[in-house]
Every structure is written in C-alpha cells, then in structure tokens.
Design a protein around this motif. Sequence first.
Motif, mmCIF file in Angstrom:
data_model
loop_
_atom_site.group_PDB
_atom_site.id
_atom_site.type_symbol
_atom_site.label_atom_id
_atom_site.label_comp_id
_atom_site.label_asym_id
_atom_site.label_seq_id
_atom_site.Cartn_x
_atom_site.Cartn_y
_atom_site.Cartn_z
ATOM 1 N N ARG A 179 29.714 25.604 41.292
ATOM 2 C CA ARG A 179 29.620 24.339 40.560
ATOM 3 C C ARG A 179 30.882 24.114 39.743
ATOM 4 O O ARG A 179 31.119 23.029 39.220
ATOM 5 C CB ARG A 179 28.383 24.361 39.662
ATOM 6 N N SER A 180 31.666 25.147 39.652
ATOM 7 C CA SER A 180 32.999 25.088 39.057
ATOM 8 C C SER A 180 33.872 26.068 39.822
ATOM 9 O O SER A 180 33.379 26.920 40.572
ATOM 10 C CB SER A 180 32.960 25.463 37.570
ATOM 11 N N ILE A 181 35.161 25.962 39.637
ATOM 12 C CA ILE A 181 36.080 26.919 40.243
ATOM 13 C C ILE A 181 35.832 28.311 39.662
ATOM 14 O O ILE A 181 35.862 29.313 40.375
ATOM 15 C CB ILE A 181 37.530 26.469 40.035
ATOM 16 N N ALA A 182 35.548 28.365 38.377
ATOM 17 C CA ALA A 182 35.269 29.640 37.732
ATOM 18 C C ALA A 182 34.060 30.326 38.361
ATOM 19 O O ALA A 182 34.081 31.532 38.629
ATOM 20 C CB ALA A 182 35.032 29.424 36.238
ATOM 21 N N GLU A 183 32.988 29.575 38.603
ATOM 22 C CA GLU A 183 31.790 30.174 39.186
ATOM 23 C C GLU A 183 32.067 30.705 40.589
ATOM 24 O O GLU A 183 31.633 31.807 40.954
ATOM 25 C CB GLU A 183 30.652 29.166 39.220
ATOM 26 N N ALA A 184 32.788 29.932 41.400
ATOM 27 C CA ALA A 184 33.117 30.388 42.749
ATOM 28 C C ALA A 184 33.929 31.675 42.712
ATOM 29 O O ALA A 184 33.713 32.593 43.510
ATOM 30 C CB ALA A 184 33.883 29.300 43.500
ATOM 31 N N MET A 185 34.866 31.777 41.775
ATOM 32 C CA MET A 185 35.681 32.983 41.652
ATOM 33 C C MET A 185 34.831 34.182 41.266
ATOM 34 O O MET A 185 34.986 35.279 41.819
ATOM 35 C CB MET A 185 36.788 32.781 40.618
ATOM 36 N N LYS A 186 33.932 34.012 40.320
ATOM 37 C CA LYS A 186 33.087 35.130 39.891
ATOM 38 C C LYS A 186 32.190 35.610 41.028
ATOM 39 O O LYS A 186 32.028 36.820 41.241
ATOM 40 C CB LYS A 186 32.259 34.724 38.666
ATOM 41 N N LEU A 187 31.629 34.667 41.774
ATOM 42 C CA LEU A 187 30.807 35.047 42.920
ATOM 43 C C LEU A 187 31.641 35.782 43.964
ATOM 44 O O LEU A 187 31.196 36.786 44.544
ATOM 45 C CB LEU A 187 30.164 33.802 43.536
ATOM 46 N N ALA A 188 32.848 35.291 44.226
ATOM 47 C CA ALA A 188 33.711 35.913 45.230
ATOM 48 C C ALA A 188 34.080 37.348 44.838
ATOM 49 O O ALA A 188 34.056 38.258 45.672
ATOM 50 C CB ALA A 188 34.972 35.084 45.432
ATOM 51 N N LEU A 189 34.432 37.549 43.574
ATOM 52 C CA LEU A 189 34.813 38.889 43.118
ATOM 53 C C LEU A 189 33.632 39.842 43.177
ATOM 54 O O LEU A 189 33.770 40.996 43.601
ATOM 55 C CB LEU A 189 35.369 38.818 41.698
ATOM 56 N N ASN A 190 32.454 39.377 42.767
ATOM 57 C CA ASN A 190 31.292 40.257 42.792
ATOM 58 C C ASN A 190 30.820 40.546 44.212
ATOM 59 O O ASN A 190 30.351 41.650 44.505
ATOM 60 C CB ASN A 190 30.154 39.662 41.962
ATOM 61 N N LEU A 191 30.952 39.567 45.100
ATOM 62 C CA LEU A 191 30.587 39.823 46.493
ATOM 63 C C LEU A 191 31.551 40.822 47.119
ATOM 64 O O LEU A 191 31.134 41.730 47.863
ATOM 65 C CB LEU A 191 30.586 38.520 47.290
ATOM 66 N N GLU A 192 32.831 40.694 46.825
ATOM 67 C CA GLU A 192 33.813 41.639 47.355
ATOM 68 C C GLU A 192 33.533 43.052 46.851
ATOM 69 O O GLU A 192 33.562 44.020 47.628
ATOM 70 C CB GLU A 192 35.222 41.197 46.949
ATOM 71 N N ARG A 193 33.239 43.186 45.556
ATOM 72 C CA ARG A 193 32.905 44.506 45.012
ATOM 73 C C ARG A 193 31.644 45.058 45.682
ATOM 74 O O ARG A 193 31.557 46.254 45.971
ATOM 75 C CB ARG A 193 32.701 44.411 43.500
ATOM 76 N N SER A 194 30.684 44.185 45.906
ATOM 77 C CA SER A 194 29.443 44.620 46.560
ATOM 78 C C SER A 194 29.716 45.155 47.958
ATOM 79 O O SER A 194 29.167 46.192 48.357
ATOM 80 C CB SER A 194 28.467 43.437 46.645
ATOM 81 N N CYS A 195 30.551 44.454 48.706
ATOM 82 C CA CYS A 195 30.874 44.882 50.070
ATOM 83 C C CYS A 195 31.643 46.196 50.065
ATOM 84 O O CYS A 195 31.370 47.102 50.866
ATOM 85 C CB CYS A 195 31.664 43.794 50.785
ATOM 86 N N ARG A 196 32.608 46.319 49.153
ATOM 87 C CA ARG A 196 33.373 47.567 49.077
ATOM 88 C C ARG A 196 32.479 48.736 48.686
ATOM 89 O O ARG A 196 32.575 49.839 49.255
ATOM 90 C CB ARG A 196 34.507 47.415 48.064
ATOM 91 N N ALA A 197 31.592 48.514 47.721
ATOM 92 C CA ALA A 197 30.693 49.580 47.276
ATOM 93 C C ALA A 197 29.720 49.963 48.385
ATOM 94 O O ALA A 197 29.398 51.145 48.552
ATOM 95 C CB ALA A 197 29.930 49.136 46.030
ATOM 96 N N GLN A 198 29.256 48.987 49.145
ATOM 97 C CA GLN A 198 28.333 49.277 50.244
ATOM 98 C C GLN A 198 29.006 50.131 51.304
ATOM 99 O O GLN A 198 28.424 51.111 51.790
ATOM 100 C CB GLN A 198 27.831 47.974 50.860
ATOM 101 N N ILE A 199 30.231 49.780 51.666
ATOM 102 C CA ILE A 199 30.963 50.568 52.661
ATOM 103 C C ILE A 199 31.190 51.986 52.150
ATOM 104 O O ILE A 199 31.032 52.965 52.893
ATOM 105 C CB ILE A 199 32.292 49.883 52.995
#
Length: 256
Positions: A179-199
């Motif tokens: 809903r903002s650029i800030a929100e998209a960035m936070k989601l992207a960073l947390n999703l990336e961390r989630s994927c790295r941690a899962q691997i």
Amino acid sequence: MADGGVDTPLSELRRDLAAAYRLIALEGMDDGIYTHISARLPDGPDGEKRFLMNPYGLRFDEVTASNLVTVDETGAVVDDPYGAGVNAAGFTIHSAVHMARHDAVCVLHTHTVAGVAVSSIQEGVLPLNQWSAQFFGRVAFHDYEGIALDLDERQRIVADLGDKYVMLLRNHGTLLLGRSIAEAMKLALNLERSCRAQIAALGMGLTPVVLSDEVAEHTAQQYQAAYDSTEAGNAPDPEWAAMLRRLDKAAPDYKQ
C-alpha cells in the motif's frame, strides 16, 4: 515517514521508489538489469493510469529519482528522462497488477537465488520461524508460462493473485505488493530472509520444527496489525526511516 501513495507529493514518490531500487541492490537482491519495482501515479489528465518504472538497461544501483520512466497502462512511454524505455516483460506483470489492484501503490518483483529456489518447490514458504510465519496462508502462486511477454498472461496473474499481497511466481521468483513503497520493501526483505532461512534449515539434514497452524496464524495477524496501523497513519514507520538513513550514507545520490 512511509510513502503515502498517490496522495504523496511526486518528488517524494520518486525518491522512495529510487530508494527501493537502491535498497534491493544493497541487499544483493537485484538481477543485473532485470526485474522491476513500480509505483502507481495519480491518473493522467484524460484519466489514463500511469506508473513509474526503472529505465531499461540501468542497474538498480544506478536508478535515481530523476531518471525513472513514466508509462501508461498500454505500455506507452509518457516521460523518459534517460531515453531507454522500459522492459516489455516487466510492463506485462506490473501493469496487470496495477490495473487490477488499486490498493497497491507499489509492485516489487525479484529473482533472488533464495526466492527462485523456494518458488520452485511445491510447498513454497514453510512456517519455520517468525519471519516466515507472517506469510502463513497469505501467499498466492502463479505457474510459469515463459518470459512474461504475452499480454494475455496478465489476466491469469491477476486471477491467481486475488486479494493477496505476496505471490510466488513458480520457477521464476517473487512478487510483492504494498500500500506504500515502504510496505512493499518490508515484505520483500522479510520474504527473502524467510526463503534464505528455509534453505539453510532444510539444508542441515536434521528435522525441521514447523510452527503449528495456530501459532503461525497468530503471528501473521500480529504482523498484519502492525502493517495496518502504519499504513493507516496511526503509527510512525521507524523501519523505513532507518532504511532511508542507510541510503543517505551508502548511496546519497539516489535522491538526485
């Protein structure tokens, strides 16, 4: 303060979008000159839908507020300070989402190694930790159809996305809405961390502890409440402010 979308002054919208490009580059989440982050602009004088994207051919660490390209919903370039146009495949995905999801100010697409890896397994993101729990039951999927040049694919992307803000593009990468650029960035960073941690967790060859559905859903709701409060203007956004301070030191030219 987080970007407020179409009600935000254009200069601030450009600054925040350029900041997103630079932050993705700093995190090593870019892919050469490919993938895109777009922001929805106010409608044009004749009501046409318009949004900002990166100039084709520039690396993410070369994007600035002033060289962003304005395009309309047909892909026609409205304003192109750099003179290189935009990537056609990027237009296909981003225009589809922007035209269908008016709640999304920002659409962010990545091809990270971790994101592509997790998008390539049937299970997708598993609720293994606090980062990934926020995405529990909130991830859409779109099957790979080849490089996204076919405009007909837009309707399938939108249908698969539904009302979610996170999508795994199967065998391809990730797509985040904000809903903002800030929100998209936070989601992207947390999703990336989630994927790295899962691997990392699954790669140890030991038995993973998967959170229960109840705990994962509770955690996801906690995250959602915090995001909602910030986007509604009920709370400051110190995380986005901290990201911008990081750029002020590491890449201050992003604002130019």
